[in-house]
Design a protein around this motif. Sequence first.
Motif, PDB file in Angstrom:
ATOM      1  N   ILE A 170       0.861  -1.173   0.000  1.00 57.34           N
ATOM      2  CA  ILE A 170       0.000   0.000   0.000  1.00 57.34           C
ATOM      3  C   ILE A 170       0.900   1.225   0.000  1.00 57.34           C
ATOM      4  CG2 ILE A 170      -1.714   1.312   1.280  1.00 57.34           C
ATOM      5  CD1 ILE A 170      -2.707  -1.380   2.412  1.00 57.34           C
ATOM      6  N   VAL A 171       0.681   2.095  -0.978  1.00 54.19           N
ATOM      7  CA  VAL A 171       1.491   3.297  -1.104  1.00 54.19           C
ATOM      8  C   VAL A 171       0.681   4.478  -0.593  1.00 54.19           C
ATOM      9  CG1 VAL A 171       2.687   4.818  -2.697  1.00 54.19           C
ATOM     10  CG2 VAL A 171       2.719   2.351  -3.067  1.00 54.19           C
ATOM     11  N   ASN A 172       1.240   5.210   0.351  1.00 49.21           N
ATOM     12  CA  ASN A 172       0.593   6.397   0.881  1.00 49.21           C
ATOM     13  C   ASN A 172       1.478   7.621   0.742  1.00 49.21           C
ATOM     14  OD1 ASN A 172      -1.849   5.195   1.833  1.00 49.21           O
ATOM     15  ND2 ASN A 172      -0.674   4.280   3.479  1.00 49.21           N
ATOM     16  N   ASP A 173       2.405   7.603  -0.190  1.00 44.57           N
ATOM     17  CA  ASP A 173       3.339   8.702  -0.373  1.00 44.57           C
ATOM     18  C   ASP A 173       2.713   9.730  -1.315  1.00 44.57           C
ATOM     19  OD1 ASP A 173       4.992   6.975   1.061  1.00 44.57           O
ATOM     20  OD2 ASP A 173       5.977   6.237  -0.742  1.00 44.57           O
ATOM     21  N   VAL A 174       2.675  10.971  -0.865  1.00 46.58           N
ATOM     22  CA  VAL A 174       2.017  12.020  -1.642  1.00 46.58           C
ATOM     23  C   VAL A 174       2.892  13.261  -1.676  1.00 46.58           C
ATOM     24  CG1 VAL A 174      -0.011  13.529  -1.820  1.00 46.58           C
ATOM     25  CG2 VAL A 174      -0.276  11.175  -1.015  1.00 46.58           C
ATOM     26  N   ILE A 175       3.095  13.777  -2.885  1.00 47.31           N
ATOM     27  CA  ILE A 175       3.720  15.086  -3.070  1.00 47.31           C
ATOM     28  C   ILE A 175       2.568  16.046  -3.322  1.00 47.31           C
ATOM     29  CG2 ILE A 175       5.195  16.491  -4.552  1.00 47.31           C
ATOM     30  CD1 ILE A 175       6.745  13.863  -5.169  1.00 47.31           C
ATOM     31  N   ARG A 176       2.534  17.140  -2.572  1.00 42.02           N
ATOM     32  CA  ARG A 176       1.399  18.057  -2.639  1.00 42.02           C
ATOM     33  C   ARG A 176       1.863  19.476  -2.959  1.00 42.02           C
ATOM     34  NH1 ARG A 176      -3.221  16.520  -0.731  1.00 42.02           N
ATOM     35  NH2 ARG A 176      -2.269  14.983   0.634  1.00 42.02           N
ATOM     36  N   LEU A 177       1.246  20.071  -3.975  1.00 44.49           N
ATOM     37  CA  LEU A 177       1.424  21.491  -4.282  1.00 44.49           C
ATOM     38  C   LEU A 177       0.112  22.179  -3.934  1.00 44.49           C
ATOM     39  CD1 LEU A 177       3.035  21.381  -7.843  1.00 44.49           C
ATOM     40  CD2 LEU A 177       4.166  21.991  -5.718  1.00 44.49           C
ATOM     41  N   THR A 178       0.182  23.226  -3.159  1.00 45.17           N
ATOM     42  CA  THR A 178      -1.024  23.919  -2.724  1.00 45.17           C
ATOM     43  C   THR A 178      -0.948  25.392  -3.109  1.00 45.17           C
ATOM     44  OG1 THR A 178      -1.157  22.415  -0.837  1.00 45.17           O
ATOM     45  CG2 THR A 178      -2.485  24.419  -0.719  1.00 45.17           C
ATOM     46  N   GLY A 179      -2.009  25.874  -3.725  1.00 41.87           N
ATOM     47  CA  GLY A 179      -2.115  27.297  -4.010  1.00 41.87           C
ATOM     48  C   GLY A 179      -1.319  27.782  -5.211  1.00 41.87           C
ATOM     49  N   VAL A 180      -1.117  26.928  -6.210  1.00 43.61           N
ATOM     50  CA  VAL A 180      -0.421  27.354  -7.427  1.00 43.61           C
ATOM     51  C   VAL A 180      -1.351  28.323  -8.158  1.00 43.61           C
ATOM     52  CG1 VAL A 180       0.575  26.621  -9.619  1.00 43.61           C
ATOM     53  CG2 VAL A 180       0.842  25.182  -7.585  1.00 43.61           C
ATOM     54  N   ARG A 181      -0.853  29.515  -8.445  1.00 43.29           N
ATOM     55  CA  ARG A 181      -1.683  30.562  -9.046  1.00 43.29           C
ATOM     56  C   ARG A 181      -1.265  30.821 -10.485  1.00 43.29           C
ATOM     57  NH1 ARG A 181      -4.539  32.866  -5.044  1.00 43.29           N
ATOM     58  NH2 ARG A 181      -3.838  32.420  -2.928  1.00 43.29           N
ATOM     59  N   ALA A 182      -2.287  30.972 -11.336  1.00 41.32           N
ATOM     60  CA  ALA A 182      -2.031  31.280 -12.739  1.00 41.32           C
ATOM     61  C   ALA A 182      -3.249  32.002 -13.307  1.00 41.32           C
ATOM     62  CB  ALA A 182      -1.753  30.009 -13.536  1.00 41.32           C
ATOM     63  N   ARG A 183      -3.000  32.792 -14.305  1.00 42.68           N
ATOM     64  CA  ARG A 183      -4.067  33.532 -14.967  1.00 42.68           C
ATOM     65  C   ARG A 183      -4.518  32.760 -16.203  1.00 42.68           C
ATOM     66  NH1 ARG A 183      -6.354  37.907 -13.678  1.00 42.68           N
ATOM     67  NH2 ARG A 183      -7.398  39.202 -15.208  1.00 42.68           N
ATOM     68  N   GLY A 184      -5.836  32.633 -16.338  1.00 48.13           N
ATOM     69  CA  GLY A 184      -6.403  31.943 -17.485  1.00 48.13           C
ATOM     70  C   GLY A 184      -7.653  32.643 -17.965  1.00 48.13           C
ATOM     71  N   ASN A 185      -8.074  32.302 -19.150  1.00 42.11           N
ATOM     72  CA  ASN A 185      -9.251  32.920 -19.760  1.00 42.11           C
ATOM     73  C   ASN A 185     -10.375  31.898 -19.920  1.00 42.11           C
ATOM     74  OD1 ASN A 185      -6.752  34.485 -20.595  1.00 42.11           O
ATOM     75  ND2 ASN A 185      -8.373  35.879 -21.172  1.00 42.11           N
ATOM     76  N   HIS A 186     -10.624  31.156 -18.880  1.00 47.70           N
ATOM     77  CA  HIS A 186     -11.602  30.076 -18.911  1.00 47.70           C
ATOM     78  C   HIS A 186     -12.952  30.556 -18.394  1.00 47.70           C
ATOM     79  CE1 HIS A 186      -8.045  27.738 -19.611  1.00 47.70           C
ATOM     80  NE2 HIS A 186      -7.541  28.169 -18.446  1.00 47.70           N
ATOM     81  N   GLY A 187     -13.997  30.009 -18.958  1.00 47.51           N
ATOM     82  CA  GLY A 187     -15.347  30.335 -18.520  1.00 47.51           C
ATOM     83  C   GLY A 187     -16.300  30.364 -19.685  1.00 47.51           C
ATOM     84  N   VAL A 188     -17.578  30.403 -19.374  1.00 54.29           N
ATOM     85  CA  VAL A 188     -18.595  30.387 -20.416  1.00 54.29           C
ATOM     86  C   VAL A 188     -18.992  31.787 -20.871  1.00 54.29           C
ATOM     87  CG1 VAL A 188     -19.525  28.132 -19.753  1.00 54.29           C
ATOM     88  CG2 VAL A 188     -20.487  30.199 -18.737  1.00 54.29           C
ATOM     89  N   PHE A 189     -18.626  32.792 -20.090  1.00 58.71           N
ATOM     90  CA  PHE A 189     -19.018  34.154 -20.445  1.00 58.71           C
ATOM     91  C   PHE A 189     -17.933  34.855 -21.247  1.00 58.71           C
ATOM     92  CE2 PHE A 189     -21.440  33.376 -16.473  1.00 58.71           C
ATOM     93  CZ  PHE A 189     -22.714  33.406 -17.040  1.00 58.71           C
ATOM     94  N   GLU A 190     -18.365  35.713 -22.154  1.00 64.93           N
ATOM     95  CA  GLU A 190     -17.446  36.431 -23.040  1.00 64.93           C
ATOM     96  C   GLU A 190     -16.431  37.247 -22.242  1.00 64.93           C
ATOM     97  OE1 GLU A 190     -15.809  39.696 -25.117  1.00 64.93           O
ATOM     98  OE2 GLU A 190     -17.626  40.080 -23.954  1.00 64.93           O
ATOM     99  N   HIS A 191     -16.868  37.906 -21.168  1.00 66.84           N
ATOM    100  CA  HIS A 191     -15.930  38.727 -20.384  1.00 66.84           C
ATOM    101  C   HIS A 191     -14.871  37.878 -19.682  1.00 66.84           C
ATOM    102  CE1 HIS A 191     -18.825  37.725 -17.170  1.00 66.84           C
ATOM    103  NE2 HIS A 191     -17.814  37.922 -16.344  1.00 66.84           N
ATOM    104  N   GLU A 192     -15.184  36.637 -19.334  1.00 70.07           N
ATOM    105  CA  GLU A 192     -14.187  35.750 -18.732  1.00 70.07           C
ATOM    106  C   GLU A 192     -13.115  35.387 -19.756  1.00 70.07           C
ATOM    107  OE1 GLU A 192     -16.056  32.896 -15.526  1.00 70.07           O
ATOM    108  OE2 GLU A 192     -17.206  32.794 -17.391  1.00 70.07           O
ATOM    109  N   ARG A 193     -13.550  35.133 -20.972  1.00 68.20           N
ATOM    110  CA  ARG A 193     -12.616  34.795 -22.043  1.00 68.20           C
ATOM    111  C   ARG A 193     -11.764  36.006 -22.422  1.00 68.20           C
ATOM    112  NH1 ARG A 193     -13.262  29.757 -24.970  1.00 68.20           N
ATOM    113  NH2 ARG A 193     -14.552  28.503 -23.621  1.00 68.20           N
ATOM    114  N   ARG A 194     -12.379  37.177 -22.427  1.00 71.86           N
ATOM    115  CA  ARG A 194     -11.681  38.400 -22.830  1.00 71.86           C
ATOM    116  C   ARG A 194     -10.712  38.884 -21.744  1.00 71.86           C
ATOM    117  NH1 ARG A 194     -15.903  41.950 -22.958  1.00 71.86           N
ATOM    118  NH2 ARG A 194     -15.395  42.427 -20.793  1.00 71.86           N
TER     119      ARG A 194
END
Length: 131
Positions: free
Chosen positions: A6-30
């Motif tokens: 049983i493997v319980n070894d975990v590498i964890r990254l928390t709070g990685v921040r990046a800017r993206g243009n994702h979403g269903v609304f035009e203003h989110e994409r823009r």
Amino acid sequence: MEGSTIVNDVIRLTGVRARGNHGVFEHERRDGQEFVVDVAVEVDAFDAARSDDLERTVHYGVLAERVVAAVEQEPVDLIETLAERIAAVALGFPATIATEVTVHKPEAPITVPFQDVSITIRRSRSTTSTP
């Protein structure tokens, strides 16, 4: 089970921040917005620890850079789709057994006061066809 590990070894990254243009609304994409990503990768760290060899584990610095690149790529409508993209990145490391990805969208266009909205997915080599 006898003979299994049983493997319980975990590498964890928390709070990685990046800017993206994702979403269903035009203003989110823009205009884009900040996304915050938490990634946990399950690894068997025994060999890496014993040999002190970075090649036998997941290089968390490289993982962080690839997560940011995944967020900055072409827009998608759903944070679910973005989470799948990031899970594929994590599973792209040979040492990754499974991954859990949470994508936070703290600037989501919601009309009531809120702190955060997020999706968490878990994927493993046995549950996906991702390399």
